[in-house]
Design a protein around this motif. Structure first.
Motif, short mmCIF file in Angstrom:
data_model
loop_
_atom_site.label_atom_id
_atom_site.label_comp_id
_atom_site.label_asym_id
_atom_site.label_seq_id
_atom_site.Cartn_x
_atom_site.Cartn_y
_atom_site.Cartn_z
N LYS A 6 37.90 38.81 67.89
CA LYS A 6 37.90 39.83 68.81
C LYS A 6 39.52 40.29 68.72
O LYS A 6 39.41 41.73 68.79
N VAL A 7 40.53 39.65 68.32
CA VAL A 7 41.53 40.51 68.15
C VAL A 7 41.58 41.43 66.89
O VAL A 7 42.16 42.43 67.01
N LEU A 8 40.93 40.82 65.90
CA LEU A 8 40.81 41.56 64.79
C LEU A 8 40.17 43.19 64.96
O LEU A 8 40.49 44.17 64.60
N PHE A 9 38.85 42.94 65.81
CA PHE A 9 37.98 44.04 65.86
C PHE A 9 38.64 44.94 66.99
O PHE A 9 38.64 46.28 66.76
N THR A 10 39.33 44.41 68.02
CA THR A 10 40.08 45.28 68.85
C THR A 10 41.09 46.17 68.28
O THR A 10 41.36 47.15 68.43
N ASN A 11 41.83 45.38 67.46
CA ASN A 11 43.00 45.94 66.78
C ASN A 11 42.25 47.19 65.76
O ASN A 11 43.09 48.23 65.78
N ILE A 13 39.60 48.76 65.99
CA ILE A 13 39.10 50.00 67.07
C ILE A 13 40.13 50.71 67.59
O ILE A 13 40.18 51.80 67.35
N LEU A 14 41.47 50.04 68.07
CA LEU A 14 42.32 51.00 68.34
C LEU A 14 43.18 51.71 67.43
O LEU A 14 43.25 52.79 67.38
N LEU A 15 43.26 51.12 66.22
CA LEU A 15 44.08 51.66 65.03
C LEU A 15 42.96 52.79 64.58
O LEU A 15 43.57 54.06 64.46
N SER A 16 41.66 52.82 64.67
CA SER A 16 40.75 53.74 64.20
C SER A 16 41.03 55.00 64.94
O SER A 16 41.20 56.16 64.50
N LEU A 17 41.18 54.51 66.41
CA LEU A 17 41.17 55.60 67.17
C LEU A 17 42.48 56.68 67.18
O LEU A 17 42.53 57.57 67.45
N ARG A 198 39.73 60.72 55.30
CA ARG A 198 38.80 59.65 55.31
C ARG A 198 39.08 58.72 54.28
O ARG A 198 38.98 57.43 54.60
N LEU A 199 39.34 58.99 53.05
CA LEU A 199 39.88 57.91 52.07
C LEU A 199 41.01 57.16 52.44
O LEU A 199 40.98 55.94 52.20
N ILE A 200 42.07 57.83 53.23
CA ILE A 200 43.25 57.41 53.58
C ILE A 200 42.82 56.26 54.58
O ILE A 200 43.44 55.22 54.56
N ILE A 201 42.25 56.64 55.30
CA ILE A 201 41.87 55.95 56.71
C ILE A 201 41.01 54.76 56.13
O ILE A 201 41.24 53.44 56.72
N ILE A 202 40.28 54.82 55.50
CA ILE A 202 39.45 53.78 54.82
C ILE A 202 40.29 52.61 54.02
O ILE A 202 40.17 51.45 54.43
N VAL A 203 41.21 53.18 53.31
CA VAL A 203 42.10 52.31 52.50
C VAL A 203 43.05 51.61 53.55
O VAL A 203 43.40 50.23 53.46
N ILE A 204 43.40 52.30 54.57
CA ILE A 204 44.45 51.62 55.74
C ILE A 204 43.66 50.84 56.50
O ILE A 204 44.25 49.63 56.78
N LEU A 205 42.31 51.11 56.87
CA LEU A 205 41.65 49.92 57.61
C LEU A 205 41.28 48.71 56.89
O LEU A 205 41.36 47.74 57.48
N ILE A 206 41.02 49.06 55.49
CA ILE A 206 40.87 47.85 54.86
C ILE A 206 41.97 46.80 54.59
O ILE A 206 41.82 45.53 54.93
N ALA A 207 42.92 47.45 54.33
CA ALA A 207 44.26 46.82 54.22
C ALA A 207 44.66 46.26 55.70
O ALA A 207 45.11 45.25 55.48
N GLU A 208 44.78 46.81 56.55
CA GLU A 208 44.91 46.31 57.86
C GLU A 208 43.79 45.29 58.40
O GLU A 208 44.39 44.30 58.94
N SER A 209 42.92 45.53 58.07
CA SER A 209 41.75 44.32 58.32
C SER A 209 42.26 43.00 57.58
O SER A 209 42.33 41.79 58.33
N ALA A 210 42.59 43.16 56.48
CA ALA A 210 43.12 41.98 55.72
C ALA A 210 44.31 41.27 56.36
O ALA A 210 44.67 40.11 56.47
N SER A 216 46.05 37.10 62.76
CA SER A 216 45.30 36.52 63.81
C SER A 216 45.15 35.29 63.71
O SER A 216 44.94 34.34 64.59
N ARG A 217 44.54 34.93 62.44
CA ARG A 217 44.37 33.38 61.92
C ARG A 217 45.53 32.54 62.19
O ARG A 217 45.43 31.50 62.89
N TYR A 218 46.96 33.11 61.90
CA TYR A 218 47.97 32.14 61.96
C TYR A 218 48.52 32.09 63.45
O TYR A 218 48.94 30.93 64.16
N MET A 219 48.13 33.37 64.26
CA MET A 219 48.51 33.33 65.71
C MET A 219 47.54 32.62 66.46
O MET A 219 48.04 31.83 67.60
N THR A 220 46.17 32.57 66.15
CA THR A 220 45.28 31.66 66.86
C THR A 220 45.13 30.22 66.35
O THR A 220 44.57 29.34 66.97
#
Length: 520
Positions: A6-11, A13-17, A198-210, A216-220
């Motif tokens: 939930k934390v990952l997907f919320t982050n 979504i907010l980052l994408s927006l 588009r290319l930049i945002i895809i790369v950023i989202l992949i890196a940010e997701s990882a 989030s795993r460490y925090m939870t």
């Protein structure tokens, strides 16, 4: 879904927006700047064409004017007006005829590779160097005035063009110069920026997701520990605790969870102890009833089945009567015990000297039968208590002192205000405050009643269990005296209703002191 996802997907979504909004604003701003640059170039091109056409027309008009002046010198002055009218007519037709040649000359001099222009005179198109000869709408000519320009952007053959229109007035006829410039560079730049973004945002989202996954795993992770510990507690392991040492909200939650787990563990221990005590109560009650009932049934059966001498009959009846009275006493105390646990009591102002005198009067016959003496030293005061219940409690304590004493011994009963040390004992177990006497400065918040015997005494373990139901330190002596082990439990309940504290001081062979602290 797990909290970390939930934390990952919320982050995400907010980052994408956020990135989308920032990217849109930046790309839109860059596109507008590029479009404005293209528009300025188109206007400059239109000004250049307009200036060139007007210059050619000016030369034409000047040449026509020179010819007209030469012709006018050979005519009479009376024909001046007709000659001027002819001149005007010739100028208009000459302009219309000469504009295609003028446009051709201007095209060869100022035309660029990606720009074209149209010449309209008196509403008619007279020249264009655009081979596509695109249709120009009326929008470019509406509300157009001399010195101003209209422009539109149109898409033709997958390209974008800027049409700019300027107006001049020649011989009261409108001359419109329409320039057409290729603006595809701005739109190509727009498409390239969109694709790059588009290319930049895809790369950023992949890196940010990882990154966010591991963060989030460490925090939870502490939450997973809480979940694991809660499952262990749910399975009955009440001793397990959460080992989280962070100082954030999760660490605070872990501390509260451990406090809650400890409270649950304590409560479970209390419940188990309560269940054990109830089971022990039922077992003891059954045993205590069984003993007198066995005697009653046995002696009754003997008298029913055998012819006994009068002396043996009286002995059997005596046993039946004494055991019956014991059952009656037991049932009455049990009823009082159950009633007091479920109901509150009423209290009133009572003089302690009168109450203690009543207690002594009740137990005095039994004491005389044992040749025991009672010595009292009561300091009178008024307390708010339930008279009947407090008398019952003191009678039980006096009766226990009688049972523990040998013939000829003395039992002492005292009542007085206590000192600060004893008062603090009461404060630790009640909500009573302190007050001081104006006379002697003693603590006046507690009244102490002591019942002291010099009998057989008790061990420390026996003294700690004395208030348990059906517990008897010396069962043979207690049964011989008609006891059932309920009296002290009843005393404890009565004193609890009075916010009083009972302490027992005893040593084997040295006697027992029962000390009651009553709030004043």
């Amino acid at each position: 879904m797990k909290f970390r996802y939930k934390v990952l997907f919320t982050n995400l979504i907010l980052l994408s927006l956020g990135l989308g909004l920032v990217g849109y604003l930046m790309i839109h701003k860059n596109f507008e700047l590029a479009k404005q640059t293209q528009l300025k170039n188109a206007i400059v091109q239109n000004n250049l064409v307009q200036s060139s056409v007007e210059y050619e027309l000016l030369q034409l008009l000047n040449s026509v004017s020179d010819n007209s002046e030469t012709s006018n010198n050979n005519t009479d002055n009376n024909n001046t007006d007709n000659s001027n009218a002819e001149k005007s007519s010739i100028s208009a037709s000459s302009i219309a005829a000469q504009l295609p040649q003028i446009g051709s000359r201007v095209s060869s001099s100022v035309r660029s590779r990606d720009s074209f222009f149209y010449i309209y005179f008196d509403g008619e198109k007279v020249y264009t160097d655009d081979k596509s000869d695109a249709r120009i709408g009326d929008t470019l000519f509406k509300n157009l005035t001399t010195g101003n320009k209209n422009y539109v952007i149109k898409e033709e053959s997958q390209k974008h063009y800027i049409y700019v229109t300027s107006q001049s007035v020649i011989d009261e006829k409108n001359l419109w110069i329409v320039s057409k410039c290729d603006a595809s560079e701005a739109y190509t730049l727009l498409d390239e920026q969109i694709n790059y973004f588009r290319l930049i945002i895809i790369v950023i989202l992949i890196a940010e997701s990882a990154a966010m996954y591991f963060i989030s795993r460490y925090m939870t992770k502490p939450l997973e520990k809480l979940n694991h510990v809660s499952e262990e507690i749910a399975q009955g392991d009440y001793a397990t605790r959460v080992n989280v040492k962070s100082h954030d909200e999760i660490g605070l939650l872990a501390q509260k969870f451990n406090i809650m787990a400890q409270a649950v563990s304590d409560h479970v221990d209390e419940l188990n102890d309560m269940v054990h005590r109830r089971e022990q109560f039922v077992a003891d009650f059954t045993h205590e009833i069984k003993t007198p009932m066995t005697s009653i049934i046995g002696y009754a059966d003997t008298m029913r089945s055998l012819e006994l001498p009068r002396e043996e009959q009286m002995m059997a009846l005596g046993y039946i009567f004494s055991e019956g009275k014991r059952l009656e006493s037991m049932s009455q105390k049990l009823f009082e015990l159950i009633y007091l646990r479920r109901h509150d009591i009423e209290k009133a102002r009572v003089h302690m000297a009168d109450l203690c005198a009543e207690v002594v009067k009740v137990v005095e016959p039994a004491y005389e039968n044992r040749h025991l003496t009672i010595e009292t030293e009561i300091e009178d005061t008024v307390l708010i208590v339930n008279r009947e219940l407090l008398v019952t409690a003191l009678v039980n304590l006096m009766d226990n002192a009688r049972k523990a004493s040998e013939e000829g011994q003395q039992v002492e009963v005292t009542g007085k205000f206590v000192d600060n040390r004893a008062c603090n004992i009461l404060k630790d177990k009640t909500d009573i405050g302190e007050a001081e006497s104006a006379d002697d400065g003693k603590c006046m918040t507690a009244y102490e009643i002591c019942i002291i015997d010099h009998g057989i005494g008790m061990t420390k373990e026996q003294a700690e269990r004395i208030c348990d139901e059906f517990y008897m330190a010396d069962k043979s002596r207690a049964r011989k005296e008609g006891g059932a082990g309920i009296g002290m439990s009843l005393v404890a309940i009565i004193l609890e209703h009075h916010n009083a504290v009972l302490s027992v001081e005893s040593e084997p062979g040295c006697g027992t002191t029962m000390r009651i602290l009553l709030p004043w």
